[in-house]
Design a protein around this motif. Structure first.
Motif, PDB file in Angstrom:
ATOM      1  N   MET A   3       0.902  -1.127  -0.007  1.00  0.00           N
ATOM      2  CA  MET A   3       0.044   0.147   0.046  1.00  0.00           C
ATOM      3  C   MET A   3       0.916   1.180  -0.001  1.00  0.00           C
ATOM      4  SD  MET A   3      -3.233  -1.110   2.757  1.00  0.00           S
ATOM      5  CE  MET A   3      -3.741   0.538   2.677  1.00  0.00           C
ATOM      6  N   THR A   4       0.557   2.191  -0.682  1.00  0.00           N
ATOM      7  CA  THR A   4       1.257   3.604  -0.763  1.00  0.00           C
ATOM      8  C   THR A   4       0.874   4.219   0.640  1.00  0.00           C
ATOM      9  OG1 THR A   4      -0.763   4.871  -1.660  1.00  0.00           O
ATOM     10  CG2 THR A   4       0.953   3.691  -3.129  1.00  0.00           C
ATOM     11  N   ASP A   6      -0.404   7.251   0.911  1.00  0.00           N
ATOM     12  CA  ASP A   6      -1.718   7.896   0.823  1.00  0.00           C
ATOM     13  C   ASP A   6      -2.627   6.753   1.114  1.00  0.00           C
ATOM     14  OD1 ASP A   6      -0.406  10.349  -0.036  1.00  0.00           O
ATOM     15  OD2 ASP A   6      -0.632   9.918  -1.993  1.00  0.00           O
ATOM     16  N   GLU A   7      -2.681   5.702   0.692  1.00  0.00           N
ATOM     17  CA  GLU A   7      -3.749   4.628   1.026  1.00  0.00           C
ATOM     18  C   GLU A   7      -3.693   4.353   2.488  1.00  0.00           C
ATOM     19  OE1 GLU A   7      -3.980   1.778  -2.952  1.00  0.00           O
ATOM     20  OE2 GLU A   7      -2.081   1.691  -1.760  1.00  0.00           O
ATOM     21  N   VAL A   8      -2.622   4.083   3.024  1.00  0.00           N
ATOM     22  CA  VAL A   8      -2.787   3.857   4.361  1.00  0.00           C
ATOM     23  C   VAL A   8      -3.157   4.959   5.333  1.00  0.00           C
ATOM     24  CG1 VAL A   8      -1.187   3.655   6.633  1.00  0.00           C
ATOM     25  CG2 VAL A   8      -0.735   2.366   4.481  1.00  0.00           C
ATOM     26  N   ALA A  10      -5.477   7.074   4.161  1.00  0.00           N
ATOM     27  CA  ALA A  10      -7.035   7.183   3.778  1.00  0.00           C
ATOM     28  C   ALA A  10      -7.526   6.251   4.491  1.00  0.00           C
ATOM     29  CB  ALA A  10      -7.223   6.975   2.274  1.00  0.00           C
ATOM     30  N   LEU A  11      -7.064   5.016   4.531  1.00  0.00           N
ATOM     31  CA  LEU A  11      -7.554   4.093   5.336  1.00  0.00           C
ATOM     32  C   LEU A  11      -8.015   4.382   6.734  1.00  0.00           C
ATOM     33  CD1 LEU A  11      -8.835   1.290   5.013  1.00  0.00           C
ATOM     34  CD2 LEU A  11      -6.788   0.122   5.273  1.00  0.00           C
ATOM     35  N   ARG A  14     -10.652   6.539   7.148  1.00  0.00           N
ATOM     36  CA  ARG A  14     -11.849   6.103   7.213  1.00  0.00           C
ATOM     37  C   ARG A  14     -12.058   5.282   8.665  1.00  0.00           C
ATOM     38  NH1 ARG A  14     -11.674   8.329   2.876  1.00  0.00           N
ATOM     39  NH2 ARG A  14     -12.910   8.015   1.011  1.00  0.00           N
ATOM     40  N   PRO A  51      -7.776  -1.136  -7.024  1.00  0.00           N
ATOM     41  CA  PRO A  51      -7.183  -0.466  -5.852  1.00  0.00           C
ATOM     42  C   PRO A  51      -7.626  -1.244  -4.702  1.00  0.00           C
ATOM     43  CG  PRO A  51      -8.312   1.295  -7.270  1.00  0.00           C
ATOM     44  CD  PRO A  51      -8.604  -0.256  -7.772  1.00  0.00           C
ATOM     45  N   PHE A  52      -6.793  -1.454  -3.624  1.00  0.00           N
ATOM     46  CA  PHE A  52      -6.915  -2.059  -2.242  1.00  0.00           C
ATOM     47  C   PHE A  52      -7.976  -1.128  -1.608  1.00  0.00           C
ATOM     48  CE2 PHE A  52      -6.193  -2.680   2.452  1.00  0.00           C
ATOM     49  CZ  PHE A  52      -6.265  -3.808   2.321  1.00  0.00           C
ATOM     50  N   LEU A  53      -7.796   0.088  -1.507  1.00  0.00           N
ATOM     51  CA  LEU A  53      -8.543   0.809  -0.681  1.00  0.00           C
ATOM     52  C   LEU A  53     -10.106   0.736  -1.114  1.00  0.00           C
ATOM     53  CD1 LEU A  53      -8.752   2.905   1.487  1.00  0.00           C
ATOM     54  CD2 LEU A  53      -8.486   4.793   0.125  1.00  0.00           C
TER      55      LEU A  53
END
Length: 72
Positions: A3-4, A6-8, A10-11, A14, A51-53
């Motif tokens: 994960m990038t 940014d993805e971490v 964002a998660l 959330r 995308p994983f997210l």
């Protein structure tokens, strides 16, 4: 799968917002933990081309809906 940052982030954001959807802090933690377990169990179904997210948030959405149904 990596994960990038940014993805971490964002998660994590959330997950923090989960508390605004489920008012009871203990219930929100339970839903977050159950979501983590579902993600772990179903990881083999994840398509790395997507995308994983988005996938993770879809799982979380259904966990929240299930919690609301059970609480009603």
């Amino acid at each position: 799968m990596r994960m990038t940052l940014d993805e971490v982030e964002a998660l994590a954001l959330r997950a923090k917002k989960l508390g605004s959807v489920i008012r009871d802090a203990a219930a929100a933690k339970d839903v977050l933990q159950e979501t983590s377990l579902v993600l772990f169990r179903r990881f083999a179904e994840y398509d790395e081309q997507r995308p994983f997210l988005g996938w993770a948030l879809g799982v979380a959405k259904f966990q929240v809906l299930g919690h609301r149904r059970d609480a009603a």
